[in-house]
Scaffold this active site. Structure first.
Site, mmCIF file in Angstrom:
data_model
loop_
_atom_site.group_PDB
_atom_site.id
_atom_site.type_symbol
_atom_site.label_atom_id
_atom_site.label_comp_id
_atom_site.label_asym_id
_atom_site.label_seq_id
_atom_site.Cartn_x
_atom_site.Cartn_y
_atom_site.Cartn_z
ATOM 1 N N ASP A 166 9.658 -1.227 4.192
ATOM 2 C CA ASP A 166 9.981 -1.262 2.766
ATOM 3 C C ASP A 166 11.108 -0.264 2.578
ATOM 4 O O ASP A 166 10.909 0.951 2.711
ATOM 5 C CB ASP A 166 8.779 -0.831 1.904
ATOM 6 C CG ASP A 166 7.922 -2.006 1.477
ATOM 7 O OD1 ASP A 166 8.179 -3.139 1.922
ATOM 8 O OD2 ASP A 166 6.989 -1.782 0.684
ATOM 9 N N ASP A 215 11.857 5.013 -5.635
ATOM 10 C CA ASP A 215 12.146 3.629 -5.222
ATOM 11 C C ASP A 215 13.573 3.194 -5.530
ATOM 12 O O ASP A 215 13.800 2.112 -6.079
ATOM 13 C CB ASP A 215 11.177 2.650 -5.925
ATOM 14 C CG ASP A 215 9.777 2.671 -5.361
ATOM 15 O OD1 ASP A 215 9.602 2.984 -4.174
ATOM 16 O OD2 ASP A 215 8.836 2.360 -6.129
ATOM 17 N N HIS A 255 2.897 -9.321 -4.486
ATOM 18 C CA HIS A 255 1.483 -9.092 -4.759
ATOM 19 C C HIS A 255 1.013 -10.363 -5.482
ATOM 20 O O HIS A 255 1.775 -10.925 -6.282
ATOM 21 C CB HIS A 255 1.237 -7.943 -5.731
ATOM 22 C CG HIS A 255 1.741 -6.600 -5.289
ATOM 23 N ND1 HIS A 255 3.009 -6.169 -5.548
ATOM 24 C CD2 HIS A 255 1.112 -5.581 -4.655
ATOM 25 C CE1 HIS A 255 3.150 -4.934 -5.077
ATOM 26 N NE2 HIS A 255 2.020 -4.558 -4.526
ATOM 27 N N GLU A 269 7.589 2.732 4.557
ATOM 28 C CA GLU A 269 8.446 2.789 3.364
ATOM 29 C C GLU A 269 9.194 4.125 3.343
ATOM 30 O O GLU A 269 8.596 5.192 3.477
ATOM 31 C CB GLU A 269 7.622 2.615 2.087
ATOM 32 C CG GLU A 269 8.508 2.727 0.848
ATOM 33 C CD GLU A 269 7.950 2.057 -0.382
ATOM 34 O OE1 GLU A 269 7.210 1.061 -0.254
ATOM 35 O OE2 GLU A 269 8.263 2.533 -1.488
ATOM 36 N N ASP A 293 1.883 -10.454 -9.077
ATOM 37 C CA ASP A 293 3.294 -10.611 -9.457
ATOM 38 C C ASP A 293 3.628 -12.085 -9.563
ATOM 39 O O ASP A 293 4.467 -12.488 -10.357
ATOM 40 C CB ASP A 293 4.261 -10.055 -8.395
ATOM 41 C CG ASP A 293 3.938 -8.658 -7.946
ATOM 42 O OD1 ASP A 293 3.519 -7.865 -8.791
ATOM 43 O OD2 ASP A 293 4.120 -8.377 -6.742
ATOM 44 N N GLU A 336 0.599 0.273 4.830
ATOM 45 C CA GLU A 336 1.816 0.940 4.353
ATOM 46 C C GLU A 336 1.457 2.374 3.972
ATOM 47 O O GLU A 336 0.861 2.622 2.922
ATOM 48 C CB GLU A 336 2.352 0.177 3.134
ATOM 49 C CG GLU A 336 3.651 0.738 2.604
ATOM 50 C CD GLU A 336 4.181 -0.075 1.426
ATOM 51 O OE1 GLU A 336 4.158 -1.324 1.482
ATOM 52 O OE2 GLU A 336 4.605 0.550 0.440
ATOM 53 N N ASP A 344 7.959 9.076 -6.308
ATOM 54 C CA ASP A 344 8.431 7.849 -5.670
ATOM 55 C C ASP A 344 9.435 7.154 -6.587
ATOM 56 O O ASP A 344 9.049 6.432 -7.495
ATOM 57 C CB ASP A 344 7.180 6.968 -5.464
ATOM 58 C CG ASP A 344 7.366 5.898 -4.429
ATOM 59 O OD1 ASP A 344 8.398 5.908 -3.750
ATOM 60 O OD2 ASP A 344 6.454 5.053 -4.299
HETATM 61 C C1 XUL Z 1 3.914 1.367 -4.000
HETATM 62 C C2 XUL Z 1 4.384 0.389 -3.026
HETATM 63 C C3 XUL Z 1 3.830 -0.979 -3.114
HETATM 64 C C4 XUL Z 1 3.618 -1.662 -1.815
HETATM 65 C C5 XUL Z 1 2.918 -2.994 -1.913
HETATM 66 O O1 XUL Z 1 4.369 2.655 -3.780
HETATM 67 O O2 XUL Z 1 5.217 0.696 -2.201
HETATM 68 O O3 XUL Z 1 4.659 -1.715 -3.944
HETATM 69 O O4 XUL Z 1 4.810 -1.882 -1.137
HETATM 70 O O5 XUL Z 1 1.694 -2.890 -2.513
HETATM 71 CO CO CO Z 2 6.118 -0.420 -0.650
#
Ligand code: XUL
Ligand code: CO
Length: 439
Positions: free
Chosen positions: A294, A307, A99, A266, A102, A230, A305
């Site tokens: 992702d 991750d 991003h 994702e 970032d 996404e 989420d």
């Molecule tokens: C948030 C997410 C983000 C996107 C990019 O859930 O997945 O980090 O991948 O904005």
């Molecule tokens: Co993402």
């Protein structure tokens, strides 16, 4: 300066190795179907989690030090670049995703923020020229600052929309500068909390307007890659407009955006939408909209989420099965939008996490190749649909019959018995196990 001086380049040692700092399955230069494994998998580092995520959550402050030894924001942004390139080189990761914020944070004004972003992007560009590492995709962080509290493209405020457009314009320029072949829209706060204050129709029209402007501008500055949406059903908003792949396809087609946009799927977003990861990939593939991934995994017992770095081989296998069926990655790749657990806070944990995720995908890739090469699953599916390649099935597919013809056919034929066969789910699941555990 070396940030991880106690860690060398991670070697591939094979499946019998017990060295935690070695790959057991990811062998970047192993040739598979004429291409090295690294080019099949196209792994990418996510700048936000890896370089910036310090473990902060809603219950507590960070546990990991991600200051990279610098207090000054500009110096820190450059130190992040150095550390990121060291991580990628040591892990044989060829791509990165970011991003805008970032890479470089917000300063006092948009003009100053843009100038600082340029400085960091130039710094990255120089490192790319030195190392050959590549940008997979870029995106704009139009969701963390308070101005985006009601959305970016879907904000009720036209000024917020304008600010978002300005930010995305710059992020597109930065993507082009860094040679990225992808630009992602993850609709951070594009959704609603309550319909009592929401004009849904206008918000969706506006979101499309912003995307159209991005396509027009991107193409005008030489961006030839893919735009991605996404999908995510919820979080942070109660309802996110890009709920899942099917919903996004409807949106893209309504607004004529489907030629320029593909999906960035994702894994944990799929499960939040009550879909499997494979389902989302299959919907994208069968609609010609598969783009990028992702990768991460959720926790089946939690509804948010998480991750996590992916380690579930069934998921990575079926993911890579879909990727292979889609013809492999073109502009896209496999970005680890994943973070080490808050309790895994040491520098080595970054390496252990990536090794776990990359090995899981390398093994999944090999399993998927074997599943396809073995042919039993594909043959079963072909046989199951054999009635569509001859006789009445073929006539239906070829558009040669109408409802009256089919009524006549059904009346003559009587009850359907001979063409009903077992779905054999259990047998097929056991074939997958057999292939996985004899690799
Ligand atoms: C948030 C997410 C983000 C996107 C990019 O859930 O997945 O980090 O991948 O904005
Ligand atoms: Co993402």
């Amino acid at each position: 300066m070396e940030y991880f001086s106690n860690i060398g380049k991670i070697p591939y040692e094979g499946k019998n190795s017990t060295n935690p700092l070695a790959f057991k399955y990811y062998n970047p230069d192993e040739m598979i179907n004429g291409k090295p494994m690294r080019e099949h998998l196209k792994f990418a580092l996510s700048w936000w989690h890896t370089m910036g995520g310090d473990g902060t959550d809603m219950f507590g402050c960070g546990t990991a030090d991600k200051t990279w030894g610098q207090a000054d924001p500009t110096e820190r942004a450059k130190a992040k670049v150095d550390a990121a390139f060291e991580i990628m080189q040591k892990l044989s990761i060829d791509y990165f995703c970011w991003h805008d914020r970032d890479l470089s944070p917000e300063y006092g004004s948009l003009a100053e923020t843009n100038a600082k972003l340029d400085e960091v992007a130039d710094y990255i560009k120089a490192k790319q020229d030195e190392t050959g590492l590549k940008c997979l995709w870029g995106t704009a962080k139009c969701f963390d600052h308070p101005r985006f509290m009601h959305g970016a493209g879907t904000s009720p405020s036209a000024d917020v929309f304008a600010f978002s457009a300005a930010q995305i314009k710059k992020a597109l320029e930065t993507t082009v500068k860094l040679g990225g072949n992808g630009y992602v829209f993850w609709g951070g706060r594009e959704g609603y909390e309550t319909l009592l204050n929401t004009n849904m129709g206008l918000e969706l029209d506006n979101m499309a307007r912003l995307m159209k402007m991005a396509v027009e501008y991107g193409r005008s500055i030489g961006f030839t890659g893919d735009f991605y949406i996404e999908p995510k059903p919820k979080e942070p908003t109660k309802h996110q407009y890009d709920f899942d792949t099917a919903t996004v396809l409807g949106f893209l087609r309504k607004y004529g955006l489907d030629k320029d946009f593909k999906m960035n799927i994702e894994a944990n977003h799929a499960t939040l939408a009550q879909h499997t990861f494979q389902h989302e990939l299959a919907v994208a593939r069968t609609n010609g909209a598969f783009g990028s991934i992702d990768a991460n995994q959720g926790d089946v017992l939690l509804g948010w989420d998480t991750d996590q770095f992916p380690t579930n081989i069934y998921d990575t296998t079926m993911c890579m099965y879909e990727v292979i069926k889609a013809g492999g990655f073109t502009n896209g790749g496999l970005n680890f939008d994943a973070k080490a657990r808050r309790g895994s806070f040491t520098p080595e944990d970054i390496f252990y996490s990536y090794i776990a995720g990359m090995d899981a995908f390398a093994l999944g890739f090999k399993a998927a190749l074997k599943l396809i090469e073995d042919g039993r699953i594909d043959k079963f599916i072909d046989d199951r649909y054999a009635s569509w390649t001859t006789g009445i099935g073929k006539d239906i597919v070829d558009g040669k019959v109408n409802m009256a013809d089919l009524e006549k056919y059904a009346l003559e034929k009587g009850e359907v018995t001979d063409s009903l066969t077992s779905g054999r789910q259990e047998m097929l699941e056991s074939i997958v196990n057999n292939i996985l555990f004899t690799l």
